[in-house]
Scaffold this active site. Structure first.
Site, PDB file in Angstrom:
ATOM      1  N   THR A  52      37.019  12.380  -2.061  1.00 32.90           N
ATOM      2  CA  THR A  52      36.869  11.007  -1.221  1.00 32.90           C
ATOM      3  C   THR A  52      37.339  10.030  -1.767  1.00 32.90           C
ATOM      4  O   THR A  52      37.390   9.839  -3.187  1.00 32.90           O
ATOM      5  CB  THR A  52      35.210  11.164  -1.090  1.00 32.90           C
ATOM      6  OG1 THR A  52      34.724  12.173  -0.241  1.00 32.90           O
ATOM      7  CG2 THR A  52      34.868   9.919  -0.505  1.00 32.90           C
ATOM      8  N   ARG A  97      29.869  18.745  10.831  1.00 34.19           N
ATOM      9  CA  ARG A  97      28.987  18.421   9.635  1.00 34.19           C
ATOM     10  C   ARG A  97      29.318  16.800   9.326  1.00 34.19           C
ATOM     11  O   ARG A  97      30.744  16.450   9.262  1.00 34.19           O
ATOM     12  CB  ARG A  97      29.223  19.363   8.775  1.00 34.19           C
ATOM     13  CG  ARG A  97      28.760  18.841   7.328  1.00 34.19           C
ATOM     14  CD  ARG A  97      29.283  18.190   6.252  1.00 34.19           C
ATOM     15  NE  ARG A  97      28.890  18.036   4.976  1.00 34.19           N
ATOM     16  CZ  ARG A  97      29.751  17.165   4.189  1.00 34.19           C
ATOM     17  NH1 ARG A  97      30.686  16.478   4.292  1.00 34.19           N
ATOM     18  NH2 ARG A  97      28.903  17.166   2.856  1.00 34.19           N
ATOM     19  N   VAL A  98      28.575  16.027   9.069  1.00 33.69           N
ATOM     20  CA  VAL A  98      28.796  14.661   8.425  1.00 33.69           C
ATOM     21  C   VAL A  98      27.837  14.681   7.009  1.00 33.69           C
ATOM     22  O   VAL A  98      26.658  15.114   7.046  1.00 33.69           O
ATOM     23  CB  VAL A  98      28.287  13.599   9.321  1.00 33.69           C
ATOM     24  CG1 VAL A  98      28.292  12.253   8.937  1.00 33.69           C
ATOM     25  CG2 VAL A  98      28.848  13.634  10.893  1.00 33.69           C
ATOM     26  N   GLY A  99      28.661  14.033   5.945  1.00 37.20           N
ATOM     27  CA  GLY A  99      27.787  14.306   4.837  1.00 37.20           C
ATOM     28  C   GLY A  99      27.689  12.493   4.679  1.00 37.20           C
ATOM     29  O   GLY A  99      27.145  11.770   5.418  1.00 37.20           O
ATOM     30  N   ASP A 100      27.363  12.501   3.347  1.00 36.26           N
ATOM     31  CA  ASP A 100      26.996  10.909   2.849  1.00 36.26           C
ATOM     32  C   ASP A 100      27.873   9.887   3.312  1.00 36.26           C
ATOM     33  O   ASP A 100      27.394   8.637   3.552  1.00 36.26           O
ATOM     34  CB  ASP A 100      26.655  10.984   1.389  1.00 36.26           C
ATOM     35  CG  ASP A 100      27.931  11.132   0.569  1.00 36.26           C
ATOM     36  OD1 ASP A 100      28.465  12.318   0.827  1.00 36.26           O
ATOM     37  OD2 ASP A 100      28.312  10.245  -0.173  1.00 36.26           O
ATOM     38  N   GLY A 119      27.835  15.870  -0.653  1.00 39.66           N
ATOM     39  CA  GLY A 119      27.072  14.809   0.392  1.00 39.66           C
ATOM     40  C   GLY A 119      25.516  15.304   0.671  1.00 39.66           C
ATOM     41  O   GLY A 119      24.582  14.384   0.782  1.00 39.66           O
TER      42      GLY A 119
HETATM   43  N1  ASP Z   1      30.681  13.001  -0.506  1.00 36.01           N
HETATM   44  C1  ASP Z   1      31.575  13.741   0.432  1.00 36.01           C
HETATM   45  C2  ASP Z   1      30.987  14.556   1.469  1.00 36.01           C
HETATM   46  O1  ASP Z   1      29.971  15.012   1.107  1.00 36.01           O
HETATM   47  C3  ASP Z   1      32.505  14.573  -0.460  1.00 36.01           C
HETATM   48  C4  ASP Z   1      33.487  13.965  -1.430  1.00 36.01           C
HETATM   49  O2  ASP Z   1      32.699  13.034  -2.142  1.00 36.01           O
HETATM   50  O3  ASP Z   1      34.131  14.458  -2.000  1.00 36.01           O
HETATM   51  O4  ASP Z   1      31.285  14.583   2.656  1.00 36.01           O
END
Ligand code: ASP
Length: 311
Positions: free
Chosen positions: A167, A195-198, A221
């Site tokens: 990211t 899917r949605v992460g942080d 995430g």
């Molecule tokens: N935090 C991101 C996610 O979980 C992935 C990452 O930081 O590489 O979507």
């Protein structure tokens, strides 16, 4: 006020062969952002310029070259947050936006909501001048090959070996003292569609409060969300600053930015056993960074004006 800028290109097990490309990406991002800040420009323009560089570089997991989901498609998430007003613009599940940070900025500037997803976010972005692309235009050859290997076998880190990516994020303060943070990602590889992460969530992957500082996170995430990591780091900044401000706080370290960054990563490890990292600027523009992954790509403009990058 003296401007400040810090960027990151993700915290993972970045292999030796990707180190140079990660450093070069961070350096170019710093160059683009700093040109704007040094010329008296706006912090939001600086972070957008920096993030666009990182999104366009296939070595990072954002924009072109993002990880593919379990159906072989790119789904990007991005956010930008204003430390003065606490207002953010966030977008998730984008498949047709070359530079997701531009969609996030359009939402920040023009939308009555703070977060839009998928088709609705793309429609809003287009109506506000952000060009759309074909979903295939975001797929890099390396990611497609990794996806094929995962689908023929099962998802495994070694199928991505050689192009693990991260990211991207940036935090900037401009001459007028305006503080902005931003994060952009393609999410985790082989994630379920939807899917949605942080990353695009206020307080999780990104936070900015001009009273304390600004943060952009990276890592797993599902763990980062549990401790609302970006807001938690800003709260640590606030605590350490109170400590330094108070007469009784004479023994506190002046490097509050580094302390807060480390505290947030310690908490991540202790409470979730998760891995990740973050970058931040405190309210005075001091940079901080920390990670508990083998590596993190990051860069900042030092007090003497030199660009520092590291992986
Ligand atoms: N935090 C991101 C996610 O979980 C992935 C990452 O930081 O590489 O979507």
């Amino acid at each position: 006020m003296k401007p400040s800028l810090i960027v990151h290109g993700g915290a993972w097990d970045i292999p030796d062969e990707a180190v140079d490309a990660c450093k070069a990406g961070c350096l170019e991002a710093l160059g683009k952002g700093w040109k704007i800040l040094a010329g008296g420009g706006h912090a939001v323009d600086a972070i957008e310029a920096a993030i666009v560089v990182l999104e366009d570089a296939p070595v990072f997991d954002a924009g072109f070259g993002s990880h593919l989901n379990a159906e072989g498609k790119v789904e990007c998430d991005a956010i930008v947050m204003d430390g003065a007003t606490l207002r953010a613009g966030a977008a998730a599940g984008l498949q047709r936006v070359k530079n997701p940070i531009r969609a996030a900025r359009a939402i920040y500037e023009h939308c009555r909501h703070m977060m839009l997803i998928a088709d609705g976010a793309e429609k809003f972005a287009k109506e506000n001048g952000v060009p759309l692309c074909q979903p295939e235009e975001l797929v890099s050859e390396a990611e497609w090959e990794a996806y094929l290997r995962c689908s023929q076998d099962e998802h495994a880190a070694e199928h991505h070996r050689g192009h693990e990516q991260g990211t991207v994020g940036a935090v900037a303060i401009d001459k007028e003292g305006r503080l902005f943070s931003a994060t952009s990602t393609g999410g985790t590889c082989c994630k379920l569609p939807g899917r949605v992460g942080d990353s695009p969530l206020i307080g999780c992957g990104c936070y900015a409060d001009a009273e304390a500082g600004g943060v952009s996170c990276t890592g797993y995430g599902e763990a980062l969300m549990k401790i609302v990591m970006a807001k938690t780091a800003v709260d640590f900044l606030r605590q350490t600053q109170i400590c330094v401000d108070s007469p009784a706080g004479a023994s506190c370290s002046a490097s509050t930015a580094q302390v807060a960054a480390r505290e947030a990563v310690h908490l991540l490890a202790r409470r979730t056993h998760g891995t990740g990292g973050l970058i931040l600027l405190d309210r005075d523009g001091n940079p901080g960074f920390a990670f508990n992954t083998p590596r993190m790509a990051y860069g900042y403009v030092a007090l003497d004006g030199n660009f520092v990058t590291a992986v």
